[in-house]
Design a protein around this motif. Structure first.
Motif, short mmCIF file in Angstrom:
data_model
loop_
_atom_site.label_atom_id
_atom_site.label_comp_id
_atom_site.label_asym_id
_atom_site.label_seq_id
_atom_site.Cartn_x
_atom_site.Cartn_y
_atom_site.Cartn_z
N UNK A 7 0.66 -1.04 0.05
CA UNK A 7 -0.34 0.26 -0.04
C UNK A 7 0.92 1.10 -0.26
N UNK A 8 0.56 2.11 -1.20
CA UNK A 8 0.80 3.59 -0.65
C UNK A 8 0.25 3.96 -0.33
N UNK A 9 1.27 4.67 1.38
CA UNK A 9 0.30 4.95 2.22
C UNK A 9 0.86 6.72 2.51
N UNK A 10 -0.23 7.43 2.45
CA UNK A 10 0.42 9.06 2.54
C UNK A 10 0.17 9.51 4.00
N UNK A 11 0.49 9.06 4.83
CA UNK A 11 1.43 9.04 6.32
C UNK A 11 1.08 8.17 7.43
N UNK A 12 0.87 7.86 8.98
CA UNK A 12 0.76 6.78 9.33
C UNK A 12 0.17 5.92 9.38
N UNK A 22 -5.18 -5.86 5.53
CA UNK A 22 -4.43 -7.17 5.65
C UNK A 22 -2.96 -6.87 4.21
N UNK A 23 -3.12 -5.51 4.25
CA UNK A 23 -1.47 -5.16 3.58
C UNK A 23 -0.09 -5.53 4.09
N UNK A 24 0.47 -6.13 3.09
CA UNK A 24 2.11 -7.23 3.74
C UNK A 24 3.08 -6.48 3.03
N UNK A 25 3.09 -4.99 2.89
CA UNK A 25 4.04 -4.59 3.00
C UNK A 25 2.93 -2.45 2.36
N UNK A 26 4.15 -1.09 3.14
CA UNK A 26 3.33 -0.02 3.27
C UNK A 26 4.69 0.40 2.10
N UNK A 27 4.70 0.83 1.73
CA UNK A 27 5.80 2.67 1.45
C UNK A 27 4.56 3.31 1.70
N UNK A 28 5.75 4.19 2.63
CA UNK A 28 5.29 5.77 3.18
C UNK A 28 5.62 5.95 2.49
N UNK A 38 9.75 11.94 0.55
CA UNK A 38 9.89 11.09 2.00
C UNK A 38 9.51 12.30 3.30
N UNK A 39 9.28 11.27 3.49
CA UNK A 39 8.35 11.07 5.25
C UNK A 39 9.05 12.23 5.91
N UNK A 57 8.53 0.22 4.32
CA UNK A 57 9.83 0.90 2.88
C UNK A 57 9.08 2.31 2.72
N UNK A 58 10.20 3.26 3.09
CA UNK A 58 10.17 4.51 2.64
C UNK A 58 10.75 5.20 1.46
#
Length: 248
Positions: A7-12, A22-28, A38-39, A57-58
């Motif tokens: 998931x491309x997450x736009x914040x915490x 149920x996402x396996x991974x987050x791109x923050x 970069x956050x 992942x960041x």
């Protein structure tokens, strides 16, 4: 091998919602309208605290625009990778190009050294490379774990042909991860057409502002008439729907 959803997450807050879905991974990421930047260190720390079952992942991208960076910007990127490592991120997402549209091998080696021991995704800078097959081989040579790509088209659905060719030629040497415009309605079609097993998408929905008092005359974006009393956050239901579509 099971399917992997990033998931491309736009914040915490979005990162936590991605985990709930149920996402396996987050791109923050910060700066989503610019394609992701970069956050802050605080955002990374909070996401790491909230994510107990999901890898973090960041994105390491100091600004919007192109992917041809100055020496000062590369200093910033290397430092930011160190920050991400220190606060417990599992990986970073980055990419650097030369002015001629090729992968900047020297700059990438520096960033790879900074990220040693972390997973590294070469992001959609790949989609503006001059030769995707040459670029893929160079990225494999650098030791990156995956390439995030829309197949050099506006969306991954439109880029399925190239994504499938890349995945076939990669032959397991690197993960090709379709991203951009992926959703529960097309994820199965993209998976079948490309043979890919990892997918990247935002899956956001609008959440209304808690503000009761509102001044419609003032816009922080400088765009008159824009609605700034709502925000987009990851929707767990959209993550679950994509997972269910893949598994049925």
């Amino acid at each position: 091998m099971r399917y992997v959803i990033e998931n491309c997450a736009n914040g915490a807050e979005s990162a936590l919602r991605a985990q709930e879905g149920g996402a396996d991974r987050v791109e923050l990421c910060a700066g989503i309208p610019e394609g992701g930047t970069t956050p802050s260190a605080g955002e990374i720390v909070k996401a790491r605290q909230l994510l107990t079952d999901t890898r973090l992942h960041v994105i390491i991208r100091p600004r919007g625009g192109d992917f041809c960076y100055t020496p000062d910007e590369l200093d910033i990127m290397a430092y930011d990778i160190g920050v991400a490592r220190k606060v417990g991120a599992d990986g970073v997402v980055t990419g650097v190009l030369r002015p001629d549209g090729t992968v900047n091998i020297e700059a990438m080696r520096r960033l790879m050294d900074a990220a040693q021991g972390m997973s590294v995704t070469f992001h959609r800078a790949f989609d503006v490379c001059r030769d995707p097959f040459e670029a893929m081989e160079e990225i494999i040579g650098l030791g990156c774990d995956r390439i995030l790509s829309s197949g050099q088209e506006p969306t991954a659905e439109k880029g399925m042909a190239l994504l499938g060719q890349l995945n076939g030629r990669a032959a397991g040497r690197i993960i090709i991860m379709p991203g951009c415009g992926v959703n529960a309605g097309n994820i199965v079609r993209i998976a079948r057409a490309t043979g890919c097993r990892e997918f990247h998408f935002s899956g956001r929905s609008e959440v209304a502002s808690a503000m009761r008092y509102r001044n419609p005359r003032v816009s922080m974006s400088g765009t008159e008439g824009s609605d700034e009393y709502g925000r987009l956050v990851t929707d767990p239901a959209k993550i679950r729907a994509a997972r269910e579509a893949l598994e049925h």
